[in-house]
Enzyme design. Structure first.
Site, PDB file in Angstrom:
ATOM      1  N   GLY A  11      -4.911  39.960 -43.557  1.00 25.08           N
ATOM      2  CA  GLY A  11      -4.314  38.652 -43.778  1.00 25.08           C
ATOM      3  C   GLY A  11      -3.339  38.685 -44.928  1.00 25.08           C
TER       4      GLY A  11
ATOM      5  N   GLY B 240      -0.995  36.122 -47.713  1.00 22.42           N
ATOM      6  CA  GLY B 240      -0.753  34.801 -48.254  1.00 22.42           C
ATOM      7  C   GLY B 240       0.325  34.916 -49.292  1.00 22.42           C
TER       8      GLY B 240
ATOM      9  CE  LYS C 209      -7.473  35.823 -51.007  1.00 23.22           C
ATOM     10  NZ  LYS C 209      -8.390  34.706 -50.951  1.00 23.22           N
TER      11      LYS C 209
ATOM     12  CG  ASP D 247      -8.218  25.512 -53.845  1.00 24.48           C
ATOM     13  OD1 ASP D 247      -7.744  26.639 -53.853  1.00 24.48           O
ATOM     14  OD2 ASP D 247      -7.714  24.569 -53.222  1.00 24.48           O
TER      15      ASP D 247
END
Ligand SMILES: *[C@@H]1O[C@H](CO)[C@@H](O)[C@H](O)[C@H]1NC(C)=O
Ligand SMILES: *[C@@H]1O[C@H](CO)[C@@H](O)[C@H](O)[C@H]1NC(C)=O
Ligand SMILES: *[C@@H]1O[C@H](CO)[C@@H](O)[C@H](O)[C@H]1NC(C)=O
Ligand SMILES: *[C@@H]1O[C@H](CO)[C@@H](O)[C@H](O)[C@H]1NC(C)=O
Ligand SMILES: *[C@@H]1O[C@H](CO)[C@@H](O)[C@H](O)[C@H]1NC(C)=O
Ligand SMILES: *[C@@H]1O[C@H](CO)[C@@H](O)[C@H](O)[C@H]1NC(C)=O
Ligand SMILES: *[C@@H]1O[C@H](CO)[C@@H](O)[C@H](O)[C@H]1NC(C)=O
Ligand SMILES: *[C@@H]1O[C@H](CO)[C@@H](O)[C@H](O)[C@H]1NC(C)=O
Ligand SMILES: CC(=O)N[C@H]1CO[C@H](CO)[C@@H](O)[C@@H]1O
Length: 892
Positions: free
Chosen positions: A622, A624, A643, A744
């Site tokens: 993924g 972002g 990440k 969040d």
């Protein structure tokens, strides 16, 4: 010592009997005993706290005279004769040297893995006494000195991994004698000198991995291995030509030689090398006609040819590489147009053609690239009108068209690029007004429209760009006054409006107040209270805008995301070995943070780099704005999500390091079935990344956006997801001390496992970021979930999470973000009776009466969470209980 046993001369029946006797009496042969002694002697030489790392090995105090077999000790395996054939002790924190390791005691040893410990000192030449060794894993330790030439005597060696140590000296030519060698991995060391020609004799070699050393000189032409699959020479100082026949065996997958000084052309054998998956030639001194050098590669996913001297036109062959995800040919001498065939690379995510001599228009066929996240065409001689099709890049995050000769007006369709973070239009000949449609770009953090011919007024819609941080409109023809709404753009920190025809009052906002004089000059008649301006005569009533408002949005929106990632995880991994007291450096210099992470994270860092093959796109799951997520399978077999930030952790943006560490430690304590587990965090000059539990089904946002996946997520799953999130939040708010506000909550930050159980991810600890740090807008991913009071107060309470939870619940039930609905409820009163029908995801079958009743009460709870007034919203504890009572969820 070492003499043959009697066993070899007695008949086999006797041998068999002896074997049983031996096994049951634990009397062992003297060789086996020698092995046990050797192991214990080595154990005793390790640093003292290590004794507990090998609990099943007897302690030094124990009397080890005659009757002990090591075969049952942890990490040791034996053959049927009770001889040690395998020692496997990776990453258990062993600290010490190999100087007391008696290699000659292990003639049968085939497998030795001491990787990812903290072993130091030199590798003793006696290692060659392991004559039967086939596999050696020494990666990720702290060995120094030279690679002993005697390694070349270990003639059975197949896998040799000594990467990620502190080795120096040159590669011994004797390694060329290892005729069985399949993998030679020496990356991340300080090796120098050239590659010895004798390595050309390794005819079985499949992987040669030498990146990140100081190797230089030429690559021997003999390196043409018939079985080669991976050649990785990145980050060295090679100056030669590339090996000519490198794809001789036709099985080459990875050819990466970036950041060297290679010269000459691309090897001819690459043109027909259809097996290629990844090619990196960037940062060399290569030349030649790029279109002639490359062929058609069915499996190619990544190619980087940037920063060389290639010339010729971009090959239309790229359009026939169906798996190609990234093309970078920037900073070469490439001419001609952009081939329309590139539009056929349907997997393409990044296309960088910048700083070449490309001409012509952008072919409208490029609009077919609907996976594109990054398009960089800067610094060419492209002309004409931007095609309307540019609006169909609906994944685009970065668009740089600057320094070309584009003209005409900017198409309104640019407003469709909802994920855009960066838009560079500068140094072109764009005319007319900036399109009002740009107002839809709520993720945009930087807009550079300078040095064009834009006219008309600055559209007030620009103030809708809630994430905007930098705005450059200088050197245009803009006229009229500056919209006053700029005063509400609290995130905007840098502005340049110089050299236009603007007039009237300059808005009183941070960006304008902090702007240097040059950023405002060259206009018609600006005035106002900011420095260097004439006071305005007519406009004098700024007073009522009192200070409190200005910071209102900055903080909460702060992209909890980023910090969360940055902060949380850090210590978990280290906790396992936290007794070693390595923490002292954390309170020292401002660099302390980075260095401690560098040091302690080394283990994890190395493993991740290895598991993802240095962040190969193959492992990317993924992307972002802030980073990419990779799936990494660690040596332990564990699969984790990694990440990786686009840039290193901005250390100076952490306001209070001491508090930061305290908080991080607190977060490591969090254990809840509905909260993602964090394993570690690394910051390194090259990469910063966070490691957490891998959850198979990915984010709720992704599931809901796919019709097929959304249909699988039936009503009972959805109710269970809602309940899980409520439980997690209730835990964070009411069972943690001090309470933790997530900040969040959104469908992007909810991950589901195979059982569709929800796991809350990405904690917000934004309070530890300096409010004026420059990074926050990039991470503002929560638009649409933020509680309304955050528009006028800085006070973050747990009720902000309650509001976001309410939004999330409606989203889960409706199957998409309840955007329209939310804007209507602020005016009308909530009435669940009329609402429920419209609230249900049309992709699911209508719920049974029973389920419908449950959904109704869940929606009611959600509505109470969406109350305008934070005080009137229920606590998560109450919400969690209400969900339990009103909708007892049977797991199905
Ligand atoms: C050796 O000593 C450590 C403590 O130093 C202990 O944890 C371990 O169990 C002992 N092992 C044996 C086999 O006695
Ligand atoms: C060495 O290993 C091979 C198998 O790899 C085995 O057949 C042979 O017996 C071993 N030699 C010794 C001395 O253990
Ligand atoms: C490598 O092989 C060549 C023959 O191809 C031989 O002459 C040379 O001695 C070998 N080098 C080493 C170091 O084994
Ligand atoms: C590539 O393959 C084609 C057709 O198979 C052949 O004609 C050509 O000579 C090959 N080129 C190289 C450099 O091997
Ligand atoms: C491409 O990859 C597939 C799957 O790994 C493989 O079967 C195929 O042989 C590869 N094609 C080439 C030309 O190497
Ligand atoms: C690059 O190659 C050119 C010749 O092609 C040479 O003149 C130049 O010195 C080389 N530059 C470097 C840094 O090696
Ligand atoms: C770029 O390529 C052209 C020919 O296409 C050549 O004349 C020119 O010298 C090259 N420039 C550089 C910097 O290599
Ligand atoms: C501008 O805004 C700042 C901060 O809100 C405030 O302190 C100052 O008084 C304002 N200036 C004017 C002239 O209103
Ligand atoms: C017993 C044995 O083989 N010893 C050898 C171990 O390795 C050293 C260095 O290679 C040799 O010198 C020994 O003869």
């Amino acid at each position: 010592m070492g003499s043959p046993t009697l066993n070899t001369v007695v008949p086999s029946l006797v041998l068999l009997i002896l074997f049983f006797v031996l096994s049951f009496s634990t009397t062992v042969s003297s060789e086996s005993n020698e092995e046990a002694d050797a192991l214990l002697k080595w154990k005793a030489s390790l640093q003292s706290h290590n004794q507990s790392l090998l609990p099943s090995w007897p302690n030094a105090t124990t009397n080890v005279s005659s009757k002990i077999s090591p075969c049952a000790w942890s990490g040791i395996s034996c053959n049927d004769a009770g001889r040690v054939i395998k020692i496997s002790l990776p990453k258990i924190g062993l600290k010490g040297t190999l100087h007391d390791f008696s290699f000659s005691s292990f003639p049968h040893l085939a497998y030795l893995d001491l990787s990812y410990n903290e072993l130091f000192g030199t590798i003793p030449p006696q290692i060659s006494n392991l004559t039967n060794l086939t596999t050696l894993y020494f990666g990720g330790d702290q060995f120094s000195g030279n690679i002993p030439p005697e390694v070349g005597l270990m003639s059975h060696l197949e896998l040799l991994h000594i990467d990620t140590n502190q080795l120096d000296g040159s590669i011994p030519p004797e390694l060329g004698q290892l005729s069985s060698l399949v993998v030679l991995s020496l990356f991340f060391n300080h090796l120098n000198g050239s590659v010895p020609p004798s390595l050309g004799n390794l005819t079985n070699l499949q992987q040669l991995i030498l990146f990140s050393n100081n190797l230089s000189g030429s690559i021997p032409p003999s390196l043409e291995y018939p079985m080669l699959t991976t050649l990785n020479l990145d980050f060295n100082h090679f100056t030669s030509y590339l090996p000519h026949n490198v794809c001789r065996g036709g099985a080459l997958f990875r050819f990466t030689v970036s950041e060297n000084h290679f010269q000459g052309t691309i090897p001819k054998s690459l043109r027909n090398c259809t097996s290629l998956i990844r090619v990196r030639l960037n940062g060399n001194n290569l030349t030649g006609n790029i279109s002639e050098a490359l062929g058609i590669y069915p499996n190619l996913t990544f190619i980087d040819l940037s920063r060389n001297n290639f010339y010729g036109e971009i090959s239309s062959n790229f359009g026939e590489c169906p798996k190609l995800g990234a093309i970078n040919v920037s900073m070469n001498n490439i001419t001609g147009g952009i081939p329309r065939e590139i539009g056929n690379s349907s997997q393409l995510q990044a296309l960088d053609l910048s700083l070449n001599h490309l001409v012509g228009e952008i072919p409208k066929e490029l609009g077919k690239l609907n996976s594109l996240t990054k398009l960089i065409l800067r610094g060419n001689q492209l002309t004409g009108r931007l095609p309307t099709e540019i609006g169909s890049f609906n994944e685009l995050e970065y668009l740089d068209l600057s320094a070309n000769r584009f003209n005409n007006s900017v198409p309104e369709s640019l407003g469709n690029l909802l994920k855009l973070h960066y838009l560079g239009l500068s140094n072109n000949q764009f005319v007319q007004e900036l399109p009002k449609e740009l107002e839809k770009l709520v993720q945009l953090s930087e807009l550079d429209a300078s040095h064009n011919l834009f006219g008309g007024e600055i559209p007030f819609q620009i103030c809708s760009l809630k994430s905007l941080e930098k705005l450059n409109l200088s050197h245009n023809n803009l006229s009229g006054s500056i919209p006053n709404c700029f005063e509400g753009m609290h995130g905007l920190s840098v502005i340049d409006i110089s050299d236009n025809q603007l007039q009237g009052p300059v808005p009183n906002s941070t960006a304008f107040r902090n702007a240097p004089v040059e950023a405002l000059e060259g206009n018609k008649e600006l005035c106002g209270s900011v420095k260097g301006m004439q006071p305005c005569k007519v406009f004098s009533s700024h007073k009522q805008n009192s200070g409190a408002k200005w910071f209102a949005i900055v903080f909460p929106v702060l992209g909890a995301l980023f910090v969360s990632m940055a902060l949380i995880a850090i210590f978990i991994l280290q906790k396992r070995k936290s007794d070693s007291g390595d923490r002292q450096s954390s309170n020292q210099n401002p660099q302390g943070l980075l260095s401690i992470l560098n040091f302690e994270g080394k283990l994890l860092y190395d493993e991740i780099v290895r598991a993802t093959n240095d962040f190969d796109a193959e492992y990317c799951i993924g992307n972002g704005g802030h980073g990419s997520v990779y799936r990494a399978k660690l040596p332990s077999g564990e699969v984790v999500a990694v990440k990786k930030f686009h840039s290193s952790l901005p250390c100076d943006q952490i306001a209070d390091q001491k508090e930061f560490w305290t908080e991080v430690e607190a977060l490591t304590e969090i254990r809840h079935r509905n909260i993602v587990k964090f394993y570690g965090f690394c910051s390194h000059a090259r990469h910063s990344f966070l490691v957490y539990e891998f959850l198979e089904r990915g984010s709720l946002a992704a599931i809901l956006s796919s019709d097929a996946a959304a249909q699988e997520l039936g009503w009972s799953h959805r109710m269970n997801v809602i309940k899980g999130v409520a439980d997690a939040l209730s835990y964070l708010h009411h069972d943690c001390l001090p309470p933790i506000v997530h900040r969040d909550i959104s469908s992007k930050n909810l991950l589901l496992d195979l059982e569709y159980e929800a796991h809350v991810a990405d904690f917000g600890i934004a309070k530890f970021l300096k409010p004026d740090s420059s990074n926050w807008t990039e991470f503002a991913g929560t638009y649409g979930y933020v509680a309304p009071e955050l528009a006028y107060t800085m006070k973050i309470t747990e009720k902000c999470d309650v509001y976001s939870f309410g939004v999330l619940v409606l989203e889960v039930i409706k199957g998409k973000h309840p955007r329209d609905f939310l804007s209507s409820i602020s005016s009308s009163s909530l009435n669940t009776d009329t609402a429920l029908d419209e609230m249900l995801d049309p992709r699911l079958p209508a719920p049974s009466c029973n389920v419908q009743e449950k959904l109704r009460s869940i929606v009611e709870v959600a509505f109470s969470c969406l109350n305008e007034s934070p005080e009137s919203r229920p606590t998560m504890k109450i919400v969690s209980r209400q969900l339990q009572i009103s909708a007892p969820l049977t797991k199905s």
